[in-house]
Design a protein around this motif. Structure first.
Motif, PDB file in Angstrom:
ATOM      1  N   SER A   9       0.839  -1.192   0.000  1.00 60.20           N
ATOM      2  CA  SER A   9       0.000   0.000   0.000  1.00 60.20           C
ATOM      3  C   SER A   9       0.869   1.234   0.000  1.00 60.20           C
ATOM      4  N   ASP A  10       0.600   2.165  -0.925  1.00 58.27           N
ATOM      5  CA  ASP A  10       1.384   3.395  -0.984  1.00 58.27           C
ATOM      6  C   ASP A  10       1.093   4.291   0.206  1.00 58.27           C
ATOM      7  N   ASN A  11      -0.102   4.243   0.730  1.00 58.61           N
ATOM      8  CA  ASN A  11      -0.468   5.121   1.838  1.00 58.61           C
ATOM      9  C   ASN A  11       0.184   4.710   3.140  1.00 58.61           C
ATOM     10  N   THR A  12       0.202   3.406   3.407  1.00 62.05           N
ATOM     11  CA  THR A  12       0.747   2.936   4.686  1.00 62.05           C
ATOM     12  C   THR A  12       2.181   2.471   4.580  1.00 62.05           C
ATOM     13  N   ASP A  13       2.679   2.332   3.365  1.00 62.01           N
ATOM     14  CA  ASP A  13       4.020   1.788   3.136  1.00 62.01           C
ATOM     15  C   ASP A  13       4.183   0.457   3.857  1.00 62.01           C
ATOM     16  N   LEU A 184       8.363  -7.860  -4.380  1.00 62.66           N
ATOM     17  CA  LEU A 184       7.506  -8.426  -5.411  1.00 62.66           C
ATOM     18  C   LEU A 184       6.466  -7.358  -5.721  1.00 62.66           C
ATOM     19  N   ASP A 185       6.671  -6.623  -6.793  1.00 63.56           N
ATOM     20  CA  ASP A 185       5.874  -5.442  -7.115  1.00 63.56           C
ATOM     21  C   ASP A 185       4.814  -5.794  -8.159  1.00 63.56           C
ATOM     22  N   LEU A 186       3.697  -6.330  -7.695  1.00 62.19           N
ATOM     23  CA  LEU A 186       2.622  -6.742  -8.588  1.00 62.19           C
ATOM     24  C   LEU A 186       1.870  -5.522  -9.137  1.00 62.19           C
ATOM     25  N   PRO A 187       1.380  -5.595 -10.391  1.00 67.29           N
ATOM     26  CA  PRO A 187       0.800  -4.425 -11.072  1.00 67.29           C
ATOM     27  C   PRO A 187      -0.363  -3.781 -10.330  1.00 67.29           C
ATOM     28  N   GLN A 188      -1.311  -4.587  -9.843  1.00 61.98           N
ATOM     29  CA  GLN A 188      -2.506  -4.055  -9.201  1.00 61.98           C
ATOM     30  C   GLN A 188      -2.364  -3.901  -7.688  1.00 61.98           C
ATOM     31  N   GLY A 189      -1.154  -4.001  -7.189  1.00 61.09           N
ATOM     32  CA  GLY A 189      -0.910  -3.774  -5.768  1.00 61.09           C
ATOM     33  C   GLY A 189      -1.639  -4.746  -4.858  1.00 61.09           C
ATOM     34  N   TRP A 195      -4.587 -12.230  -4.394  1.00 63.44           N
ATOM     35  CA  TRP A 195      -4.706 -13.446  -5.194  1.00 63.44           C
ATOM     36  C   TRP A 195      -3.403 -14.236  -5.203  1.00 63.44           C
ATOM     37  N   TYR A 196      -2.268 -13.535  -5.187  1.00 66.77           N
ATOM     38  CA  TYR A 196      -0.989 -14.243  -5.175  1.00 66.77           C
ATOM     39  C   TYR A 196      -0.812 -15.006  -3.862  1.00 66.77           C
ATOM     40  N   THR A 197      -1.224 -14.413  -2.751  1.00 67.72           N
ATOM     41  CA  THR A 197      -1.111 -15.078  -1.458  1.00 67.72           C
ATOM     42  C   THR A 197      -1.953 -16.342  -1.419  1.00 67.72           C
ATOM     43  N   LEU A 198      -3.184 -16.267  -1.933  1.00 67.68           N
ATOM     44  CA  LEU A 198      -4.035 -17.450  -2.001  1.00 67.68           C
ATOM     45  C   LEU A 198      -3.441 -18.498  -2.935  1.00 67.68           C
ATOM     46  N   TYR A 199      -2.874 -18.034  -4.038  1.00 61.86           N
ATOM     47  CA  TYR A 199      -2.234 -18.925  -5.009  1.00 61.86           C
ATOM     48  C   TYR A 199      -1.057 -19.659  -4.362  1.00 61.86           C
ATOM     49  N   GLN A 200      -0.219 -18.925  -3.647  1.00 56.22           N
ATOM     50  CA  GLN A 200       0.957 -19.515  -3.007  1.00 56.22           C
ATOM     51  C   GLN A 200       0.557 -20.504  -1.912  1.00 56.22           C
ATOM     52  N   SER A 201      -0.436 -20.137  -1.102  1.00 57.73           N
ATOM     53  CA  SER A 201      -0.865 -21.006  -0.008  1.00 57.73           C
ATOM     54  C   SER A 201      -1.560 -22.261  -0.526  1.00 57.73           C
ATOM     55  N   VAL A 265      -3.604 -13.416   7.021  1.00 48.08           N
ATOM     56  CA  VAL A 265      -3.969 -12.371   7.989  1.00 48.08           C
ATOM     57  C   VAL A 265      -3.289 -11.056   7.637  1.00 48.08           C
ATOM     58  N   ASN A 266      -2.066 -11.142   7.139  1.00 53.50           N
ATOM     59  CA  ASN A 266      -1.282  -9.957   6.782  1.00 53.50           C
ATOM     60  C   ASN A 266      -2.015  -9.068   5.774  1.00 53.50           C
ATOM     61  N   LEU A 267      -2.821  -9.679   4.919  1.00 55.94           N
ATOM     62  CA  LEU A 267      -3.524  -8.926   3.882  1.00 55.94           C
ATOM     63  C   LEU A 267      -4.544  -7.947   4.461  1.00 55.94           C
ATOM     64  N   SER A 268      -5.040  -8.233   5.655  1.00 59.22           N
ATOM     65  CA  SER A 268      -6.070  -7.381   6.251  1.00 59.22           C
ATOM     66  C   SER A 268      -5.527  -6.474   7.348  1.00 59.22           C
ATOM     67  N   VAL A 269      -4.211  -6.491   7.550  1.00 57.24           N
ATOM     68  CA  VAL A 269      -3.603  -5.675   8.610  1.00 57.24           C
ATOM     69  C   VAL A 269      -3.080  -4.381   8.017  1.00 57.24           C
ATOM     70  N   ALA A 270      -3.676  -3.258   8.415  1.00 59.82           N
ATOM     71  CA  ALA A 270      -3.244  -1.958   7.898  1.00 59.82           C
ATOM     72  C   ALA A 270      -2.037  -1.432   8.667  1.00 59.82           C
ATOM     73  N   GLN A 271      -2.069  -1.552   9.997  1.00 60.80           N
ATOM     74  CA  GLN A 271      -0.980  -1.056  10.829  1.00 60.80           C
ATOM     75  C   GLN A 271      -0.589  -2.144  11.818  1.00 60.80           C
TER      76      GLN A 271
END
Length: 329
Positions: A9-13, A184-189, A195-201, A265-271
């Motif tokens: 995320s560009d906002n939260t880095d 890993l800089d995916l196009p749609q952030g 989707w990549y996380t689900l794919y990997q898991s 879980v990391n996908l839903s953690v903002a801070q």
């Protein structure tokens, strides 16, 4: 593992390097833990794992007459070794607070080696479970040959490399806060990362776990059915098979399930909190430790590999003694 999927995320880095166990900046977190404790743990895992896998590779490679199981063990040890080899890059980034100093080519190379060998390690464990099922339930199968086993292992390596194509395409170095980081800089952030996380898991954990559990359950069923036929003659064999099955599945679950759970879980953690970051790094330690535990299990429980190593040492010692005696004479 070093193949950390990052919620970007560009906002939260809120961005982690794929070769960096510390997924976020160290602000608000005890930096000493990352600069001393975690690098030390990674270093111990890496050292023990490399030595143990080297011994296994040595035991298999020096054996003149190889069995089918030896081919699987050799490939597993090589994959585990490659998986552990990239750990020094993780350690370096922990100490340097995510900074990548090895250039763009090494960034991509390390990422591909890490991710592909993560898939390879889990893949070989999976096909090895299938092979154990065939060896016990269908011992006369004509398909279980050295040549066919080499083909299967080659397919696992190729499949793992193909599964890493997203990493090959989108890994790069970027500048963050006046320093280079490898990501890993995916196009749609965030959307693509989800989707990549689900794919990997799915490929690296869920599907292998289903296959491993299924074939080991079928193997156990066959073992205990055979025991009932001959009453208690093979009770020791049954107990040993049960312990082996439970140990393999338990170690796989212990080492990999926390990592994949926290990735989601990391996908839903903002801070993220300090506790979450510590937990994140602990799960990465566990995923690396799977490549360390695999060879240790072989060296501790597989008598034939221990005997091969000891026999080589004895023959080497005898050879040296003969040379010394001939020199004196």
């Amino acid at each position: 593992s070093t193949s950390v999927t990052e919620a970007q995320s560009d906002n939260t880095d809120n961005l982690s390097s794929c070769t960096n166990s510390s997924a976020w900046s160290y602000s608000g977190v005890d930096a000493a833990s990352f600069m001393h404790v975690f690098p030390s743990i990674y270093g111990i895992i890496c050292t023990i794992g490399v030595i143990a896998n080297s011994l296994v590779i040595y035991a298999v490679a020096t054996c003149k007459k190889k069995m089918v199981s030896d081919i699987y063990v050799l490939n597993l040890a090589i994959a585990d070794m490659l998986y552990l080899v990239v750990m020094p890059f993780t350690i370096h980034q922990l100490v340097r607070e995510r900074q990548w100093v090895f250039g763009s080519f090494m960034c991509r190379a390390v990422m591909v080696v890490d991710v592909s060998n993560q898939f390879t390690t889990v893949g070989i464990v999976t096909v090895l479970c299938i092979d154990r099922y065939i060896a016990i339930v269908h011992p006369t199968s004509e398909k279980r040959t050295i040549r066919w086993t080499i083909v299967i292992n080659a397919m696992v390596w190729v499949g793992s490399l193909l599964s890493s194509i997203p990493v090959m395409m989108y890994t790069r170095t970027v500048r963050r806060k006046q320093m280079e980081v490898c990501i890993l800089d995916l196009p749609q952030g965030p959307q693509d990362m989800y989707w990549y996380t689900l794919y990997q898991s799915t490929i690296g954990f869920i599907i292998p776990l289903i296959i491993i559990s299924t074939f080991y359950s079928l193997t156990l069923y066959h073992v205990f059915r055979s025991v009932r036929r001959v009453k208690r003659k093979q009770s020791v064999w049954a107990k040993r098979a049960t312990k082996t099955v439970l140990m393999v599945i338990a170690i796989f679950l212990l080492c990999w399930s926390p990592y994949h759970i926290i990735q989601v879980v990391n996908l839903s953690v903002a801070q993220p909190t300090s506790t979450f970051i510590y937990a994140y790094n602990i799960t990465i330690c566990l995923s690396y430790s799977h490549s360390c535990i695999n060879p240790l299990m072989l060296l501790m429980f597989a008598q034939n590999y221990r005997e091969r190593i000891c026999r080589k040492k004895e023959s080497l010692g005898a050879h040296l003694c003969q040379n010394m005696q001939s020199n004196h004479s």
